[in-house]
Design an enzyme around this catalytic site. Structure first.
Site, mmCIF file in Angstrom:
data_model
loop_
_atom_site.group_PDB
_atom_site.id
_atom_site.type_symbol
_atom_site.label_atom_id
_atom_site.label_comp_id
_atom_site.label_asym_id
_atom_site.label_seq_id
_atom_site.Cartn_x
_atom_site.Cartn_y
_atom_site.Cartn_z
ATOM 1 C CG HIS A 1 -6.433 -0.917 -9.672
ATOM 2 N ND1 HIS A 1 -5.599 0.166 -10.884
ATOM 3 C CD2 HIS A 1 -5.196 -0.889 -8.864
ATOM 4 C CE1 HIS A 1 -4.519 0.422 -10.963
ATOM 5 N NE2 HIS A 1 -4.075 0.578 -9.819
ATOM 6 N N GLY A 2 -8.090 -4.414 -10.678
ATOM 7 C CA GLY A 2 -8.823 -5.920 -10.515
ATOM 8 C C GLY A 2 -10.337 -6.690 -10.556
#
Lengths: 343, 479
Positions: free
Chosen positions: B339-340
């Protein structure tokens, strides 16, 4: 299933028709609607004209919050040996600067000899920047009914032909800002009014206080500023020749010339591209074209955009300076002014 | 700091006029072509045009690495004894690219921070390159193809055009859904005819996608951004920010999926559903079966199951601590990292890993069903609380920021903050109800189904009212 779509289409057209009719009646807009905002209704503010009449400056410094944070007008006056007055309107851009010049500075008595406009990168040729939302209230204060060029350049030109057609012939679209405001004002006031007895101004004051700039995390605010300025670096903004004819810049130059005011433009440094080698080629070309155009028209350009003397520690975020920065920049500006303008 | 070439990007969004014109032209030509071979070629050219509009160099990179994967997969079949070598080469290329573009700066900064912590003066190496758009999504698509071919689950495709189209298919290339090759490739290879059913499936998705994005997500985002930019928001305001973000992230992401699926339907493709009322989940496993389904099923099939199989194959009993704890924790850590590149995302993944393990230990794993309505209600309330708390962690600017706020912030920092809390919550409730309505309308008997059409018409009216003007400051007027 097709029946479902036809039913949807019927409902949509009926709802559009009803809301459009109500909108035309409620706001007395006439049909087709005129594009852009209505600038009538309130008297044009002449606060700058009064300030200039009182201060009687030779030089007026005009810009946004970057000017407010970067230049100490008194220190500049004493360093340059010229009386200067600062007009730093937070959140302003070329539309506001054009209005300030046209409706206040050019008509001031006595007129300043020089007007210095502070800008970043493509701001001078982005007429649609900072003219809607909260910024509109300020634009409206300083504009008059006769400011049709403002409406055309700042509001109508940035629209595509599709938007223009929709704005003229679909009241639902043309009046969407008012419609949205009605809905959101109700959302803001309904429960806070019922539970906390706080409505309208009270709510706005509470929101302004809660989300005030000084309560924001500096690093996060910095990133938000960078994101908000992305608009200035879109591909279409970087074509100087194409943007020029749709911008306020030729008009600013014309009004200043007619009023006998000498124009100086100051490009400030931001931390998006602090070094020339970081700058995209298109932005470099844009600035070469801008510099040539200003020179052709007798204006002076002072460029601090890659000045190594303006170090990162002099800035509180990507564009605004801190107190130390203001001291340094004011000194640099005065020196550059003496060298490039007074000389 | 964005690199020099990325500032010139002009991202094409599904909700922009430019994209609508692009799609209208494409749609007309596409269906005139009739033969799927020509349609695929045209769609591939359009997909790369779409991608190159944003970043031409990264379009070249995408085309080249996709072609490399295509030939590596063919190589696996041609030279069976070197299958593993081809697989390793593909994994290094794909994960290497993802790691370089997405994680290099994060790991470099983290390593430098650790070394600085022990007294070594080390400056982190920084790569000034923008992340290629959609790299997290298309890398997973490519990996699932190469892994499926390697494991013999599917045969490699023989047409480079078909495979490039599978990876670069423009409705999916930027934000998914991450359709599996077995789902999308057969549709690419088959002949396609225009059917009214395509349109009937597409238009409600497109209307709802526009509504969720332009009306709900973009409006709520302004409030969320205002709260999470504060140095020390009061705890109540932080909770409101968490609730608002809970709504924003669902509206935003599911809107993108809806529009993507709607566009795919109009081109004759049925692509995967990504969200199935995730906020009605009763357990963390249930949540991941409903939230970003194409990602969670990818993680399940290519990380969770292989890990579990590997542990069992090494003699760990299925009920052992290692077999119970390691697969969910590692899978969810990978999810967080996907996701990041940041500690908030990694901790968010770990948080879900721990929750899944804890629920399993309590006997509330994937197959758990509530015994009564009260059980259902309690399980839902607890799970929804975990979800909101998870999103607060996910959205926080940093872990330090969140810890500081939890320790030092009072419930309310000023009387005005109480008003802000009520204003934000009013909006969250209002827009949540608008999002909930379609689900409630589905429960109505057939004779009331016309209300669905009325709802969609009202949603489109709101879209017209909420469309942004051309300048970026328009949306900021309400605060």
């Amino acid at each position: 299933m097709m029946r479902r779509f036809l039913l949807f289409l019927t409902f949509f057209l009926v709802l559009c028709g009803l809301i459009s009719r109500d909108t035309v009646v409620r706001y007395d807009t006439g049909y087709p609607l005129s594009l852009g905002p209505d600038l009538g209704g309130i008297e044009t503010r002449q606060v700058f004209r009064q300030e200039i009449a009182e201060a009687r400056p030779d030089v007026v410094l005009l810009g946004d919050s970057v000017l407010r944070d970067s230049v100490d007008a008194k220190a500049f006056s004493s360093l340059a040996g010229i009386p200067a007055h600062r007009i730093a309107q937070g959140g302003s851009a070329s539309a506001f600067w054009y209005l300030a010049l046209k409706n206040s500075i050019a008509d001031a008595s006595p007129k300043p000899e020089t007007l210095v406009i502070f800008f970043r990168d493509t701001m001078l040729t982005s007429p649609g920047l900072r003219v809607t939302g909260d910024y509109f209230a300020v634009i409206n204060e300083f504009a008059g009914e006769e400011d049709t060029l403002l409406v055309e350049l700042a509001y109508i030109n940035p629209m595509s032909w599709l938007e223009q057609a929709a704005g003229r012939y679909l009241p639902l679209y043309g009046e969407r800002i008012n419609l949205r405001e009605i809905l959101e004002t109700r959302l803001k006031n309904t429960l806070s009014g019922a539970w906390l007895d706080c409505r309208g101004e009270c709510v706005q004051q509470a929101l302004d206080e809660t989300f005030a700039g000084e309560k924001q995390d500096a690093g996060e605010a910095d990133q938000a500023i960078v994101r908000a300025e992305d608009y200035l670096y879109r591909l279409e903004e970087l074509n100087f020749e194409r943007r020029l004819e749709k911008s306020f810049l030729p008009e600013i130059l014309r009004i200043a010339e007619e009023a006998g005011i000498h124009l100086v433009f100051v490009r400030t440094k931001t931390w998006r591209y602090p070094d020339l080698e970081d700058e995209p080629a298109a932005l470099q070309r844009y600035h070469q074209d801008l510099a040539a155009y200003l020179e052709e028209n007798g204006a002076v350009l002072i460029d601090f955009s890659h000045d190594p003397r303006l170090a990162r520690q002099l800035y509180k975020d990507g564009i605004h300076m801190n107190a130390d920065g203001r001291e340094v920049f004011t000194r640099l500006l005065a020196a550059a002014f003496l060298e490039q303008v007074i000389r | 700091m964005p690199p020099a070439d990325t500032v010139l990007e002009n991202p094409v969004s599904f909700t922009s006029v430019t994209f609508i014109i692009f799609f209208a032209g494409l749609f007309a030509v596409y269906w005139l072509l009739r033969r799927s071979r020509w349609q695929n070629l045209f769609l591939l050219a359009a997909s790369f045009f779409f991608y190159a509009w944003v970043s031409p160099w990264y379009a070249v990179l995408l085309a080249a690495t996709t072609a490399a994967d295509f030939y590596l997969a063919l190589g696996m079949v041609r030279w069976q004894n070197r299958r593993k070598t081809f697989l390793v080469f593909s994994l290094i290329m794909n994960l290497g690219m993802l790691g370089f573009f997405k994680y290099f700066n994060f790991f470099s900064a983290s390593a430098a921070a650790v070394l600085q912590g022990i007294g070594l003066a080390v400056e982190p190496a920084v790569v000034s390159l923008a992340l290629p758009l959609g790299i997290s999504f298309y890398t997973l698509k490519k990996l699932s193809y190469i892994l499926d071919v390697h494991s013999g689950v599917m045969q490699p495709v023989r047409s480079l055009v078909d495979y490039e189209l599978y990876v670069a298919f423009f409705p999916q290339v930027i934000s998914g859904p991450i359709d599996r090759p077995r789902q999308l490739l057969p549709q690419i290879q088959a002949e396609r005819r225009w059917l009214p059913g395509h349109f009937n499936a597409a238009w409600p998705l497109l209307v709802m996608g526009l509504f969720k994005k332009l009306v709900v997500a973009d409006t709520i985002k302004i409030m969320v951004d205002k709260i999470f930019i504060l140095t020390l928001p009061g705890k109540l305001l932080l909770l409101c920010g968490g609730l608002a973000f809970t709504l924003q992230v669902l509206a935003d992401f599911s809107a993108y999926t809806d529009i993507s699926r709607g566009l795919a339907y109009l081109l004759g493709f049925k692509t995967s559903e990504n969200f199935r009322r995730p906020y009605l989940s009763l357990t963390p496993t249930d949540f991941w079966n409903r939230w970003h389904i194409t990602l969670s099923s990818w993680l399940r099939d290519y990380i969770f199951f292989p890990l579990r199989r590997a542990l069992l194959g090494r003699g760990f009993a299925s009920g052992s601590a290692a077999a119970l704890i390691l697969p969910p924790i590692l899978t969810m850590l990978a999810s967080g990292l996907w996701h990041g590149a940041g500690w908030t995302y990694i901790l968010w993944g770990l948080y879900y890993g721990v929750l899944i393990v804890a629920y399993q230990l309590l006997g509330m794993g994937g197959a758990w069903k509530p015994k009564s309505r009260l059980h259902w209600l309690l399980a839902w309330a607890v799970m929804f609380t975990w979800i909101v708390l998870g999103w607060i962690l996910f959205r926080s600017p940093s872990v330090a920021w969140l810890v500081n706020d939890l320790i030092h912030a009072p419930l309310l920092t000023s009387p005005g903050e109480a008003v802000a809390v009520v204003v934000v919550m009013t909006s969250v409730i209002f827009y949540s109800l608008l999002m909930l309505l379609p689900g409630l309308l589905e429960l109505l008997p057939e004779r009331w189904r016309w209300l669905e059409s009325l709802y969609l018409a009202a949603a489109l009216v709101m879209v017209v009212i909420y469309i942004n003007s051309t300048s970026p400051d328009f949306i900021y007027f309400q605060f």
